[in-house]
Scaffold this motif. Structure first.
Motif, short mmCIF file in Angstrom:
data_model
loop_
_atom_site.label_atom_id
_atom_site.label_comp_id
_atom_site.label_asym_id
_atom_site.label_seq_id
_atom_site.Cartn_x
_atom_site.Cartn_y
_atom_site.Cartn_z
N ARG A 1 50.19 47.47 37.50
CA ARG A 1 51.14 46.53 38.21
C ARG A 1 50.79 45.54 39.46
N ARG A 2 51.13 44.86 38.73
CA ARG A 2 51.93 43.30 39.68
C ARG A 2 52.34 43.82 40.71
N GLY A 3 52.18 43.01 42.64
CA GLY A 3 51.96 43.43 43.68
C GLY A 3 52.24 45.08 43.93
N GLU A 4 50.80 45.39 43.69
CA GLU A 4 51.09 46.88 43.72
C GLU A 4 48.85 46.88 44.30
N GLY A 5 48.73 46.15 43.37
CA GLY A 5 46.78 45.91 43.51
C GLY A 5 46.75 45.07 44.38
N ARG A 6 45.74 44.32 44.18
CA ARG A 6 45.38 42.66 44.92
C ARG A 6 45.53 41.78 44.18
N ALA A 7 45.40 39.97 44.45
CA ALA A 7 45.24 39.88 43.23
C ALA A 7 44.13 39.63 41.87
N ALA A 8 45.08 38.91 41.20
CA ALA A 8 44.15 39.23 39.65
C ALA A 8 42.83 38.89 40.05
N VAL A 9 41.93 39.34 38.97
CA VAL A 9 40.28 39.61 39.45
C VAL A 9 39.39 38.87 37.87
N ALA A 10 38.85 37.79 38.04
CA ALA A 10 38.47 37.72 36.47
C ALA A 10 36.95 38.24 36.72
N ALA A 11 36.85 38.85 35.32
CA ALA A 11 35.61 39.11 34.86
C ALA A 11 34.47 38.57 35.41
N PRO A 12 33.47 39.53 35.81
CA PRO A 12 32.51 39.02 35.94
C PRO A 12 31.07 37.94 35.13
N GLU A 13 30.76 36.90 35.59
CA GLU A 13 29.62 36.46 34.33
C GLU A 13 28.44 37.75 34.27
N ASN A 14 28.05 38.41 35.47
CA ASN A 14 26.86 39.06 35.45
C ASN A 14 27.39 40.44 34.23
N GLY A 15 28.71 41.07 34.17
CA GLY A 15 28.89 41.68 33.51
C GLY A 15 28.92 43.33 34.52
N LYS A 16 28.80 42.90 35.71
CA LYS A 16 28.71 43.59 36.19
C LYS A 16 30.15 44.67 37.07
N PRO A 17 30.22 45.78 37.01
CA PRO A 17 31.66 45.90 37.31
C PRO A 17 31.67 46.14 38.76
N ILE A 18 33.04 45.88 38.38
CA ILE A 18 33.71 45.60 40.06
C ILE A 18 34.85 46.44 40.15
N LEU A 19 34.78 47.24 40.90
CA LEU A 19 35.70 48.51 41.20
C LEU A 19 36.35 48.12 42.48
N PRO A 20 37.51 48.46 43.12
CA PRO A 20 37.95 48.19 43.77
C PRO A 20 38.15 49.46 44.13
N LEU A 21 37.50 50.70 45.23
CA LEU A 21 37.65 51.75 45.33
C LEU A 21 38.44 52.13 46.11
N GLU A 22 39.03 51.11 47.03
CA GLU A 22 40.35 52.00 47.92
C GLU A 22 41.48 51.86 47.30
N LEU A 23 41.43 50.67 46.40
CA LEU A 23 42.67 50.95 45.78
C LEU A 23 42.79 51.57 45.09
#
Length: 256
Positions: free
Chosen positions: A130-152
């Motif tokens: 939900r907006r406001g409960e996470g962080r700003a929107a994250v764009a998909a990485p060009e290299n296809g690697k995962p982006i995992l906000p673990l603490e979030l």
């Protein structure tokens, strides 16, 4: 037995005309190559030809029920995938890896070109909250690697479509393990039965985060008001998207 075809994995009511166009294009290719492709797709168990005694593998082992014994207005995907009259349909690499692939023929990959998080035959899943409960929107990485906000993610409630879904469950599970974590990072899990239902679950507060494959997320943003209340906070790593399968050994070039 009359051959059957289905395209159930992105079958959204709002996109019936696009689905019909996709099938007519695919049907033309099949007809041009000598396959008796049906005019209409199947959408329910009642559309599947009966298989008295149930569907069996080459050794005679029962692997799926007779469609005539199933609720006619539902669609049992494993029965569709394993039906001996199957000309073409979509599945997911989760069920394929869990045993489907030993009974069917691979017939090509879906295309995710032009979709954020997709690259040709490869796709990734957007991690939405939900907006406001996470962080700003994250764009998909060009290299296809995962982006995992673990603490979030830690301590949140995870909504997913099914345990055998690559995009909704297995991809995130594997990316978490590769990062030294696991699905135990979540406080709880909610199985929803579909990506669209997972979006609704997060938006309504029944869950806090979900992994939605990039094509479903693009469509949800187009058609579901609930999607506007969510933000992408991460991405799973890029993997092979939905495969097309057949009971027949279709030539690999047909849907290249």
């Amino acid at each position: 037995m009359t051959l059957i075809a289905a395209l159930p994995m992105y079958d959204w009511p709002e996109m019936q005309s696009e689905l019909h166009t996709q099938w007519q294009r695919m049907r033309g290719v099949l007809l041009d190559n000598g396959y008796d492709a049906p005019e209409k797709l199947v959408y329910r168990n009642g559309d599947l030809p009966a298989v008295p005694g149930g569907i069996r593998d080459r050794s005679g082992n029962l692997i799926a029920p007779d469609p005539a014994t199933l609720p006619p207005d539902e669609l049992d995907l494993p029965t569709l995938w394993l039906h001996p009259a199957l000309l073409i349909t979509q599945t997911c690499w989760g069920p394929m890896e869990l045993g489907i692939q030993s009974h069917v023929h691979f017939a090509g990959q879906d295309d995710y070109s032009g979709i954020e998080g997709g690259d040709g035959a490869l796709y990734s899943s957007a991690l939405v909250m939900r907006r406001g409960e996470g962080r700003a929107a994250v764009a998909a990485p060009e290299n296809g690697k995962p982006i995992l906000p673990l603490e979030l993610l830690r301590g949140k409630r995870f909504a997913f479509n099914s345990h055998d879904s690559m995009s909704g469950y297995l991809a995130l599970q594997r990316d978490l393990v590769a990062s030294g974590e696991s699905l135990a990072i979540f406080a709880g899990e909610l199985q929803t039965g579909g990506h669209r239902a997972s979006v609704a679950a997060v938006a309504s507060g029944k869950a806090d985060v979900a992994a939605i494959d990039c094509k479903s997320w693009a469509r949800s943003q187009r058609f579901d008001a609930a999607a506007a209340t969510l933000a992408v906070v991460g991405w799973t790593g890029r993997r092979k998207g939905l495969p097309f399968i057949s009971a027949l050994p279709l030539p690999a070039h047909l849907f290249a």
